[in-house]
Enzyme design. Structure first.
Site, PDB file in Angstrom:
ATOM      1  CG  HIS A   1       3.880  -1.830  -5.743  1.00  0.00           C
ATOM      2  ND1 HIS A   1       3.111  -1.206  -4.776  1.00  0.00           N
ATOM      3  CD2 HIS A   1       4.757  -2.622  -5.054  1.00  0.00           C
ATOM      4  CE1 HIS A   1       3.516  -1.603  -3.583  1.00  0.00           C
ATOM      5  NE2 HIS A   1       4.503  -2.458  -3.717  1.00  0.00           N
TER       6      HIS A   1
ATOM      7  CD  GLU B   1      -0.272   0.498  -5.572  1.00  0.00           C
ATOM      8  OE1 GLU B   1      -1.064   1.216  -4.929  1.00  0.00           O
ATOM      9  OE2 GLU B   1       0.955   0.440  -5.328  1.00  0.00           O
TER      10      GLU B   1
ATOM     11  CG  ASN C   1       3.071   1.022   0.172  1.00  0.00           C
ATOM     12  OD1 ASN C   1       2.438   0.314   0.943  1.00  0.00           O
ATOM     13  ND2 ASN C   1       4.049   0.560  -0.578  1.00  0.00           N
TER      14      ASN C   1
ATOM     15  CB  SER D   1       6.870  -0.497  -2.367  1.00  0.00           C
ATOM     16  OG  SER D   1       7.972  -0.222  -1.506  1.00  0.00           O
TER      17      SER D   1
END
Length: 308
Positions: free
Chosen positions: A165, A177, A215, A144
């Site tokens: 991800h 992702e 993130n 991540s």
């Protein structure tokens, strides 16, 4: 010309991958993420091998998958219990387990890593796998926060390496992702995109930058909420209420920070700061460094829990 050259590198790589249809998947790591990915892949007809260091861990992984499937069946097959049980058994038959990573990767179209968020450990794993997996096998990390290019540098298949991800809980969260580096071939990237779609997920294409998309926006948001509190511009409770009622978020930033864990958030931000020390988004927080502020009681909405 530079752009054209980049497209040549990505689109006409000497990769062994040529429009690979991913059918056999090896997942390294039988924790919550690994088990969740295994469940979704097995539910969509893929042959899955789940790998971890002990049979005890893997038994717990299968138990986790079975429990999750029962919850799915309770909703999907409420009026057809026999069909529901048949579905569970069909999915479980698609999952095998192993503590022997060498034999597990033989014949795999995709090896996906979902282990501890430690660069050296990931590099060591993929360096070993690179010598064991077939030439056509695509490697991917579920990291991540770590750069995919740093992980892939331990291998000789840079063109067959990307990022996938997933978000927790994997069976419920629709997003994936898909991350490509400057050396990921277009064939590899397309295979990872198509695999995500076959899983019933919605993939987004990401560059190999800190935090990718979610993130990169999410962690600085949590940090800025803490800085807002540090400056005395709002109480923890008021900041959470403001974001829930003003923006419609199911949880406020302090509630989310409690759930995720302050150490996890700090670990991610510290790593990004090392890579890009001049970026003000990654500036430290005195309270985070000391972890002194009181935690707020977490309120879960609809039993949906978010995870990095």
């Amino acid at each position: 010309m530079a752009f054209f050259a980049h497209q040549i590198r990505r689109g006409f790589s000497s990769s062994a991958v040529r429009n690979v249809v991913i059918k056999q998947v090896t997942i390294i790591g039988g924790g919550q993420m690994g088990a969740g990915i295994a469940q979704v892949a097995a539910s969509t007809g893929h042959s899955v091998t789940l790998v971890d260091t002990s049979d005890d861990i893997l038994k717990k992984s299968i138990k986790t998958i079975e429990g999750s499937l029962k919850r799915v069946v309770k909703k999907k097959f409420a009026d057809k219990p026999e069909a529901g049980e048949e579905f569970i058994q069909k999915v479980l038959k698609n999952v095998s387990t192993s503590t022997d990573v060498g034999s597990a990767v033989q014949g795999s179209d995709l090896v996906l890593e979902a282990i501890v968020e430690n660069l050296k450990i990931k590099q060591d794993l993929f360096s070993r796998l690179d010598k064991l997996a077939p030439a056509h096998t695509i490697f991917a990390s579920n990291t991540s926060s770590l750069p995919i290019s740093d992980i892939s540098s331990a291998t000789n298949r840079l063109d067959r390496f990307g990022g996938l991800h997933f978000f927790n809980p994997v069976p419920m969260m629709k997003l994936v992702e898909v991350i490509g580096t400057s050396t990921t071939s277009q064939e590899t990237f397309d295979s990872l995109l198509n695999f995500s779609k076959v899983l019933g997920k919605t993939p987004v294409s990401c560059k190999d930058t800190p935090g990718f998309i979610v993130n990169r926006l999410f962690v600085p948001y949590l940090y800025e909420a803490i800085r807002l509190y540090e400056r005395g511009h709002g109480s923890k409770e008021d900041i959470d209420i403001a974001m829930k009622l003003g923006v419609g978020y199911p949880m406020g930033p302090f509630e989310l920070s409690d759930y995720i864990g302050l150490d996890t958030i700090k670990f991610i931000m510290d790593g990004w700061r090392e890579m890009d020390p001049d970026n003000t988004l990654f500036a430290p927080s005195e309270l985070m460094d000391k972890r002194r502020f009181l935690q707020v009681q977490v309120i879960y909405c609809g039993n949906v829990k978010l995870s990095l």
